[in-house]
Design a protein around this motif. Structure first.
Motif, PDB file in Angstrom:
ATOM      1  N   TYR A 177       0.891  -1.210   0.091  1.00  0.00           N
ATOM      2  CA  TYR A 177       0.058  -0.036   0.107  1.00  0.00           C
ATOM      3  C   TYR A 177       0.726   1.214  -0.075  1.00  0.00           C
ATOM      4  O   TYR A 177       0.487   2.319  -0.487  1.00  0.00           O
ATOM      5  N   ALA A 178       1.999   1.226   0.552  1.00  0.00           N
ATOM      6  CA  ALA A 178       2.937   2.418   0.539  1.00  0.00           C
ATOM      7  C   ALA A 178       3.560   2.413  -0.863  1.00  0.00           C
ATOM      8  O   ALA A 178       3.417   3.822  -1.306  1.00  0.00           O
ATOM      9  N   ASP A 179       3.850   1.499  -1.676  1.00  0.00           N
ATOM     10  CA  ASP A 179       4.227   1.738  -2.962  1.00  0.00           C
ATOM     11  C   ASP A 179       3.112   2.258  -3.707  1.00  0.00           C
ATOM     12  O   ASP A 179       3.453   3.181  -4.534  1.00  0.00           O
ATOM     13  N   LEU A 180       1.982   1.695  -3.546  1.00  0.00           N
ATOM     14  CA  LEU A 180       0.776   1.990  -4.185  1.00  0.00           C
ATOM     15  C   LEU A 180       0.552   3.527  -3.996  1.00  0.00           C
ATOM     16  O   LEU A 180       0.232   4.414  -5.165  1.00  0.00           O
ATOM     17  N   LEU A 181       0.738   4.296  -2.914  1.00  0.00           N
ATOM     18  CA  LEU A 181       0.647   5.472  -2.711  1.00  0.00           C
ATOM     19  C   LEU A 181       2.052   6.396  -2.949  1.00  0.00           C
ATOM     20  O   LEU A 181       2.063   7.709  -2.452  1.00  0.00           O
ATOM     21  N   CYS A 182       3.054   5.785  -3.322  1.00  0.00           N
ATOM     22  CA  CYS A 182       4.421   6.386  -3.499  1.00  0.00           C
ATOM     23  C   CYS A 182       4.912   7.150  -2.187  1.00  0.00           C
ATOM     24  O   CYS A 182       5.686   8.249  -2.466  1.00  0.00           O
ATOM     25  N   ILE A 183       4.883   6.551  -1.227  1.00  0.00           N
ATOM     26  CA  ILE A 183       5.438   6.946   0.227  1.00  0.00           C
ATOM     27  C   ILE A 183       5.812   5.673   0.944  1.00  0.00           C
ATOM     28  O   ILE A 183       5.585   4.748   0.439  1.00  0.00           O
ATOM     29  N   THR A 184       6.672   6.169   1.899  1.00  0.00           N
ATOM     30  CA  THR A 184       7.364   5.120   2.379  1.00  0.00           C
ATOM     31  C   THR A 184       6.557   4.060   3.408  1.00  0.00           C
ATOM     32  O   THR A 184       5.591   5.004   4.105  1.00  0.00           O
ATOM     33  N   PRO A 185       6.775   2.937   3.896  1.00  0.00           N
ATOM     34  CA  PRO A 185       5.687   2.327   4.852  1.00  0.00           C
ATOM     35  C   PRO A 185       5.917   2.871   6.106  1.00  0.00           C
ATOM     36  O   PRO A 185       4.919   2.919   6.686  1.00  0.00           O
ATOM     37  N   LYS A 186       6.962   3.816   6.612  1.00  0.00           N
ATOM     38  CA  LYS A 186       7.074   4.232   7.909  1.00  0.00           C
ATOM     39  C   LYS A 186       6.382   5.390   7.885  1.00  0.00           C
ATOM     40  O   LYS A 186       5.533   5.719   8.841  1.00  0.00           O
ATOM     41  N   TYR A 187       6.343   6.234   6.886  1.00  0.00           N
ATOM     42  CA  TYR A 187       5.409   7.450   6.647  1.00  0.00           C
ATOM     43  C   TYR A 187       3.884   7.037   6.544  1.00  0.00           C
ATOM     44  O   TYR A 187       3.219   7.719   7.307  1.00  0.00           O
ATOM     45  N   LEU A 188       3.614   6.056   5.766  1.00  0.00           N
ATOM     46  CA  LEU A 188       2.249   5.967   5.846  1.00  0.00           C
ATOM     47  C   LEU A 188       1.721   5.264   7.071  1.00  0.00           C
ATOM     48  O   LEU A 188       0.736   5.790   7.584  1.00  0.00           O
ATOM     49  N   SER A 189       2.190   4.589   7.730  1.00  0.00           N
ATOM     50  CA  SER A 189       2.218   4.207   9.232  1.00  0.00           C
ATOM     51  C   SER A 189       1.776   5.309  10.275  1.00  0.00           C
ATOM     52  O   SER A 189       0.945   5.337  11.054  1.00  0.00           O
ATOM     53  N   GLN A 190       2.646   6.465  10.138  1.00  0.00           N
ATOM     54  CA  GLN A 190       2.796   7.280  10.991  1.00  0.00           C
ATOM     55  C   GLN A 190       1.435   8.326  10.743  1.00  0.00           C
ATOM     56  O   GLN A 190       0.651   8.653  11.612  1.00  0.00           O
ATOM     57  N   VAL A 191       1.142   8.559   9.352  1.00  0.00           N
ATOM     58  CA  VAL A 191      -0.008   9.178   8.969  1.00  0.00           C
ATOM     59  C   VAL A 191      -1.367   8.635   9.460  1.00  0.00           C
ATOM     60  O   VAL A 191      -2.111   9.254   9.943  1.00  0.00           O
ATOM     61  N   ILE A 192      -1.517   7.287   9.189  1.00  0.00           N
ATOM     62  CA  ILE A 192      -2.542   6.746   9.475  1.00  0.00           C
ATOM     63  C   ILE A 192      -2.897   6.421  11.093  1.00  0.00           C
ATOM     64  O   ILE A 192      -3.876   6.548  11.484  1.00  0.00           O
ATOM     65  N   LYS A 193      -1.571   6.221  11.767  1.00  0.00           N
ATOM     66  CA  LYS A 193      -1.701   6.400  13.291  1.00  0.00           C
ATOM     67  C   LYS A 193      -2.215   7.838  13.702  1.00  0.00           C
ATOM     68  O   LYS A 193      -3.050   8.008  14.621  1.00  0.00           O
ATOM     69  N   SER A 194      -1.577   8.794  13.096  1.00  0.00           N
ATOM     70  CA  SER A 194      -1.965  10.165  13.531  1.00  0.00           C
ATOM     71  C   SER A 194      -3.586  10.592  13.326  1.00  0.00           C
ATOM     72  O   SER A 194      -4.246  11.279  14.203  1.00  0.00           O
ATOM     73  N   VAL A 195      -4.097  10.101  12.167  1.00  0.00           N
ATOM     74  CA  VAL A 195      -5.343  10.335  11.771  1.00  0.00           C
ATOM     75  C   VAL A 195      -6.468   9.403  12.751  1.00  0.00           C
ATOM     76  O   VAL A 195      -7.305   9.903  12.894  1.00  0.00           O
ATOM     77  N   THR A 196      -6.191   8.065  12.635  1.00  0.00           N
ATOM     78  CA  THR A 196      -7.127   7.267  13.342  1.00  0.00           C
ATOM     79  C   THR A 196      -6.949   6.775  14.572  1.00  0.00           C
ATOM     80  O   THR A 196      -7.868   6.197  15.140  1.00  0.00           O
ATOM     81  N   GLY A 197      -5.556   6.980  15.035  1.00  0.00           N
ATOM     82  CA  GLY A 197      -5.344   6.327  16.245  1.00  0.00           C
ATOM     83  C   GLY A 197      -4.964   4.734  16.008  1.00  0.00           C
ATOM     84  O   GLY A 197      -4.667   4.309  17.262  1.00  0.00           O
ATOM     85  N   ARG A 198      -4.861   4.326  14.929  1.00  0.00           N
ATOM     86  CA  ARG A 198      -4.561   2.856  14.756  1.00  0.00           C
ATOM     87  C   ARG A 198      -3.666   2.691  13.875  1.00  0.00           C
ATOM     88  O   ARG A 198      -3.500   3.679  13.080  1.00  0.00           O
ATOM     89  N   LEU A 199      -2.937   1.532  13.994  1.00  0.00           N
ATOM     90  CA  LEU A 199      -1.838   1.238  12.742  1.00  0.00           C
ATOM     91  C   LEU A 199      -2.236   0.931  11.195  1.00  0.00           C
ATOM     92  O   LEU A 199      -3.727   0.483  11.456  1.00  0.00           O
ATOM     93  N   ALA A 200      -1.971   1.106  10.640  1.00  0.00           N
ATOM     94  CA  ALA A 200      -2.367   0.652   9.114  1.00  0.00           C
ATOM     95  C   ALA A 200      -2.301  -0.857   9.155  1.00  0.00           C
ATOM     96  O   ALA A 200      -3.541  -1.232   8.430  1.00  0.00           O
ATOM     97  N   GLY A 201      -1.543  -1.608   9.554  1.00  0.00           N
ATOM     98  CA  GLY A 201      -1.589  -2.919   9.516  1.00  0.00           C
ATOM     99  C   GLY A 201      -2.990  -3.523  10.223  1.00  0.00           C
ATOM    100  O   GLY A 201      -3.517  -4.375   9.619  1.00  0.00           O
ATOM    101  N   GLU A 202      -3.359  -2.734  11.357  1.00  0.00           N
ATOM    102  CA  GLU A 202      -4.714  -3.391  12.022  1.00  0.00           C
ATOM    103  C   GLU A 202      -5.618  -2.880  10.945  1.00  0.00           C
ATOM    104  O   GLU A 202      -6.796  -3.695  11.190  1.00  0.00           O
TER     105      GLU A 202
END
Length: 304
Positions: A225-250
């Motif tokens: 999903y990070a590749d699909l959005l052209c961002i790093t997995p770490k950055y994707l996880s940080q953003v999803i965590k900040s918006v939803t309070g949950r991890l992207a993997g969850e």
């Protein structure tokens, strides 16, 4: 609606079978209890009761009195008096309960019925906004207009011998649509003005959730999903965590498990078939994954 009768998808034809539903060829449905006096009548307007359902249409609920609790894409919401809540086509909704004496109006429709020819860019941006903000508290003026048009549409639906009925209802729905666009666009612009940083994070979250909805039956890797959005997995996880309070993997695993539960409970597929449909390497791996997330094996879940 009984749990053992609910399958993966809910269609408008299923919704039209509810006691208070009036509809036009199962593509436009109105349900309400605005004139009811009995408290126990509330439950008869529930669009998807106590079980996660993937919608093949869009549904809008206007709460006039009381409140409704539900989940949309696994997030919990509670709409109170004066709120509108929208569940878009393709989303997963679960009705969790009504407050006593709740009065509400429900509009459900196919994409074709609410066809938007003009201002398509505005329509798409509003749809994206609603995706991340399904619960809104619009101005009373909008609610009054919406209920007034709702009542006119319901009156026309009752005129079964009117050969111009569908055209009239189409006209009313277009009016309601553009009134809603005006108010939603106003709210959307206010959100954009609040914080540009927040807006960017919301955009990534929206794109991520759409990608998960489209691919979770095949892909469970955050890297994908990070590749699909052209961002790093770490950055994707940080953003999803900040918006939803949950991890992207969850979020990814929740969608997979939700799908697995619906498929298993449908009684239409074997565990091996569900395993194959969700792209697991083998039944053993699927069983371990399912048990780790739910605390029980697929077979035990089927019989629970």
């Amino acid at each position: 609606m009984r749990v053992d009768n609910i399958f993966l998808n809910l269609n408008l034809s299923d919704l039209s079978a509810l006691p208070r539903a009036v509809h036009l060829d199962n593509k436009f449905i109105l349900i309400d209890n605005l004139n009811d006096t009995l408290d126990d009548s509330d439950s008869q307007i529930s669009p998807f009761e106590n079980y996660p359902i993937k919608l093949s249409f869009t549904i809008v609920m206007i709460v006039i009195k009381g409140g409704i609790k539900l989940k949309i894409n696994l997030q919990e919401f509670e709409a109170r008096k004066g709120d509108t809540i929208t569940v878009l086509k393709g989303n997963i909704g679960e009705f969790c309960g009504l407050l006593p004496n709740t009065r509400m109006a429900v509009i459900a429709f196919t994409d074709e019925f609410f066809n938007v020819v003009k201002r398509i860019n505005t329509a798409i941006s509003i749809q994206q906004f609603i995706y991340t903000n399904p619960l809104l508290h619009p101005e009373q003026e909008f609610l009054d207009e919406a209920i007034d048009i709702y009542c006119k549409m319901k009156e026309k639906l009752a005129e079964a011998d009117n050969c111009f009925r569908e055209g009239t209802i189409q006209g009313y729905t277009q009016v309601l649509l553009y009134i809603a666009f005006y108010y939603f666009d106003k709210i959307r612009r206010e959100h954009i003005d609040d914080s540009s940083g927040y807006n960017r994070n919301q955009e990534i979250y929206t794109d991520f959730m759409k990608a998960v909805q489209e691919n979770y039956m095949r892909e469970r890797s955050i890297m994908y999903y990070a590749d699909l959005l052209c961002i790093t997995p770490k950055y994707l996880s940080q953003v999803i965590k900040s918006v939803t309070g949950r991890l992207a993997g969850e979020w990814i695993s929740d969608y997979v498990i939700l799908e697995a539960k619906a498929l298993l409970k449908s009684n239409k597929y074997t565990v091996q078939q569900v395993c194959d449909m969700l792209n697991f390497a083998n039944q053993s791996f699927f069983g371990k994954y399912f048990k780790r997330k739910t605390g029980m094996s697929p077979k035990i879940y089927i019989n629970s």
